[in-house]
Design an enzyme around this catalytic site. Structure first.
Site, PDB file in Angstrom:
ATOM      1  N   SER A 158       0.848  -1.198   0.000  1.00 60.14           N
ATOM      2  CA  SER A 158       0.000   0.000   0.000  1.00 60.14           C
ATOM      3  C   SER A 158       0.881   1.243   0.000  1.00 60.14           C
ATOM      4  CB  SER A 158      -0.878   0.020   1.257  1.00 60.14           C
ATOM      5  OG  SER A 158      -1.570   1.251   1.351  1.00 60.14           O
TER       6      SER A 158
ATOM      7  N   TYR B  62      -1.734  -0.569  10.282  1.00 64.23           N
ATOM      8  CA  TYR B  62      -1.893  -1.096   8.920  1.00 64.23           C
ATOM      9  C   TYR B  62      -0.712  -0.659   8.057  1.00 64.23           C
ATOM     10  CZ  TYR B  62      -3.810  -1.136   4.126  1.00 64.23           C
ATOM     11  OH  TYR B  62      -4.007  -1.306   2.783  1.00 64.23           O
TER      12      TYR B  62
HETATM   13  P1  NAP Z   1     -11.498  -5.754   0.023  1.00 63.72           P
HETATM   14  O1  NAP Z   1     -12.317  -5.183  -1.077  1.00 63.72           O
HETATM   15  O2  NAP Z   1     -11.905  -5.547   1.442  1.00 63.72           O
HETATM   16  O3  NAP Z   1     -11.311  -7.313  -0.265  1.00 63.72           O
HETATM   17  C1  NAP Z   1     -10.539  -8.071   0.612  1.00 63.72           C
HETATM   18  C2  NAP Z   1     -10.448  -9.482   0.119  1.00 63.72           C
HETATM   19  O4  NAP Z   1      -9.648 -10.223   1.036  1.00 63.72           O
HETATM   20  C3  NAP Z   1     -11.787 -10.177   0.071  1.00 63.72           C
HETATM   21  O5  NAP Z   1     -11.788 -11.086  -1.002  1.00 63.72           O
HETATM   22  C4  NAP Z   1     -11.824 -10.908   1.410  1.00 63.72           C
HETATM   23  O6  NAP Z   1     -12.679 -12.023   1.322  1.00 63.72           O
HETATM   24  C5  NAP Z   1     -10.387 -11.308   1.569  1.00 63.72           C
HETATM   25  N1  NAP Z   1      -9.932 -11.529   2.931  1.00 63.72           N
HETATM   26  C6  NAP Z   1     -10.087 -10.725   4.014  1.00 63.72           C
HETATM   27  N2  NAP Z   1      -9.505 -11.273   5.090  1.00 63.72           N
HETATM   28  C7  NAP Z   1      -8.972 -12.449   4.670  1.00 63.72           C
HETATM   29  C8  NAP Z   1      -8.258 -13.473   5.318  1.00 63.72           C
HETATM   30  N3  NAP Z   1      -7.967 -13.415   6.630  1.00 63.72           N
HETATM   31  N4  NAP Z   1      -7.853 -14.536   4.592  1.00 63.72           N
HETATM   32  C9  NAP Z   1      -8.158 -14.620   3.265  1.00 63.72           C
HETATM   33  N5  NAP Z   1      -8.844 -13.696   2.613  1.00 63.72           N
HETATM   34  C10 NAP Z   1      -9.243 -12.612   3.307  1.00 63.72           C
HETATM   35  O7  NAP Z   1      -9.998  -5.213  -0.039  1.00 63.72           O
HETATM   36  P2  NAP Z   1      -9.155  -4.548  -1.235  1.00 63.72           P
HETATM   37  O8  NAP Z   1      -9.316  -3.092  -1.115  1.00 63.72           O
HETATM   38  O9  NAP Z   1      -9.401  -5.230  -2.512  1.00 63.72           O
HETATM   39  O10 NAP Z   1      -7.686  -4.873  -0.698  1.00 63.72           O
HETATM   40  C11 NAP Z   1      -6.877  -5.884  -1.239  1.00 63.72           C
HETATM   41  C12 NAP Z   1      -5.448  -5.587  -0.843  1.00 63.72           C
HETATM   42  O11 NAP Z   1      -5.089  -4.312  -1.359  1.00 63.72           O
HETATM   43  C13 NAP Z   1      -5.220  -5.517   0.672  1.00 63.72           C
HETATM   44  O12 NAP Z   1      -3.984  -6.117   0.992  1.00 63.72           O
HETATM   45  C14 NAP Z   1      -5.170  -4.026   0.936  1.00 63.72           C
HETATM   46  O13 NAP Z   1      -4.407  -3.727   2.080  1.00 63.72           O
HETATM   47  C15 NAP Z   1      -4.532  -3.540  -0.319  1.00 63.72           C
HETATM   48  N6  NAP Z   1      -4.763  -2.123  -0.586  1.00 63.72           N
HETATM   49  C16 NAP Z   1      -6.030  -1.661  -0.846  1.00 63.72           C
HETATM   50  C17 NAP Z   1      -6.206  -0.294  -1.067  1.00 63.72           C
HETATM   51  C18 NAP Z   1      -7.553   0.307  -1.360  1.00 63.72           C
HETATM   52  O14 NAP Z   1      -7.679   1.546  -1.359  1.00 63.72           O
HETATM   53  N7  NAP Z   1      -8.607  -0.487  -1.595  1.00 63.72           N
HETATM   54  C19 NAP Z   1      -5.118   0.570  -1.025  1.00 63.72           C
HETATM   55  C20 NAP Z   1      -3.862   0.064  -0.757  1.00 63.72           C
HETATM   56  C21 NAP Z   1      -3.694  -1.289  -0.541  1.00 63.72           C
HETATM   57  P3  NAP Z   1     -13.822 -12.374   2.409  1.00 63.72           P
HETATM   58  O15 NAP Z   1     -14.320 -11.103   2.972  1.00 63.72           O
HETATM   59  O16 NAP Z   1     -14.811 -13.210   1.734  1.00 63.72           O
HETATM   60  O17 NAP Z   1     -13.095 -13.177   3.390  1.00 63.72           O
END
Ligand code: NAP
Length: 244
Positions: free
Chosen positions: A139, A153
């Site tokens: 991130s 985080y």
């Molecule tokens: P999201 O929309 O909340 O999706 C999270 C995904 O991870 C879902 O498929 C969820 O599935 C799964 N998950 C959550 N906890 C888990 C666990 N303990 N084991 C296995 N699967 C798990 O999140 P996102 O925004 O796509 O984020 C994905 C990655 O990008 C993360 O590492 C996040 O830190 C990073 N990121 C996101 C952003 C942003 O702005 N969105 C920015 C920087 C970095 P279930 O809920 O079904 O378990």
């Protein structure tokens, strides 16, 4: 391609894009089986073989099982996208409980390390594998620090970046490339966990490009780092943050 947390958000976008580009797909999830099934259906529609596996990255035996299932179904692992990640309610560090810290470290750091370990054990040419690529989804928080929201985080993503640098050097001679993507504000469900309404709209004025990003814009970088087009790229990061 094994994508942890592939049922929603950036992981789901990556699964769909990679399936269209010829990868067979394994997505893991914990809670939302319907969402995972929809991703699998879309991947199959694109002509890929795909499965969803309920596997909590915070539970070591779940992660081992995820990779064993992958080998059973597909015979090998070419790519790990270490994507599963969580954050907790926005708060200053002075209010952090230890439970919260343990939770975010268990998922974002230990989960990613165990998944990388299982991938290396199966990919390493030194251990009889065919090589591969690991893409860690970090991130922009790792270099911004996320003050007043989630320094915990941000620090887990700093740990992931350090793992990317070290592991890339450790396994470069074993046919494995390790890189990271550092998304900025991306339009996914994760922001709801922060408890801040309209978090992206609030921060957008601080983004040089003045907007949040789409999950596909991150998936493009992940798919490139995972592909042979990035064959001489390891130990580095692609910031997908609109200049932030
Ligand atoms: P999201 O929309 O909340 O999706 C999270 C995904 O991870 C879902 O498929 C969820 O599935 C799964 N998950 C959550 N906890 C888990 C666990 N303990 N084991 C296995 N699967 C798990 O999140 P996102 O925004 O796509 O984020 C994905 C990655 O990008 C993360 O590492 C996040 O830190 C990073 N990121 C996101 C952003 C942003 O702005 N969105 C920015 C920087 C970095 P279930 O809920 O079904 O378990």
């Amino acid at each position: 391609m094994v994508i942890t947390g592939g049922s929603r958000g950036i992981g789901a976008a990556t699964a769909r894009m990679a399936a269209e580009r010829g990868h067979d797909i394994v997505v893991s999830y914990v809670r939302d089986a319907d969402a995972a099934d929809r991703v699998v259906a879309d991947c199959r529609s694109a002509g890929a073989a795909a499965i969803a596996v309920r596997s909590d990255v915070a539970v070591e035996r779940d992660v081992v099982m995820l990779f064993d299932r992958t080998i059973d179904e597909f015979g090998r692992v070419d790519v790990l996208v270490n994507n599963a990640g969580i954050l907790h309610r926005a708060a200053p560090l002075a209010k952090f409980e230890v439970d919260r810290l343990e939770d975010v470290v268990r998922v974002n750091v230990i989960g990613a390390f165990v998944a990388a370990r299982e991938a290396v054990r199966r990919m390493s040419t030194r251990l009889g594998g065919a090589g591969g690529a690991i893409v860690n989804v970090s991130s922009a928080a790792s270099y911004l620090g996320s003050p007043n929201e989630f320094i915990d985080y941000a620090a887990t993503k700093g740990a992931l970046d350090t793992m990317t640098i070290g592991l890339a050097k450790e396994v470069a001679s074993e046919g494995i490339r390790v890189n990271g993507v550092r998304p900025g504000l991306i339009e996914t469900d994760i922001h709801a966990s922060s408890g801040i309404d309209d978090r992206i709209a609030r921060h957008a004025p601080n983004v040089p490009m003045q907007r949040g990003g789409h999950p596909d814009e991150v998936a493009e970088a992940i798919c490139w780092l995972a592909s042979d087009a990035a064959s001489y790229v390891t130990g580095t990061f692609v910031d997908v943050s609109g200049g932030r």
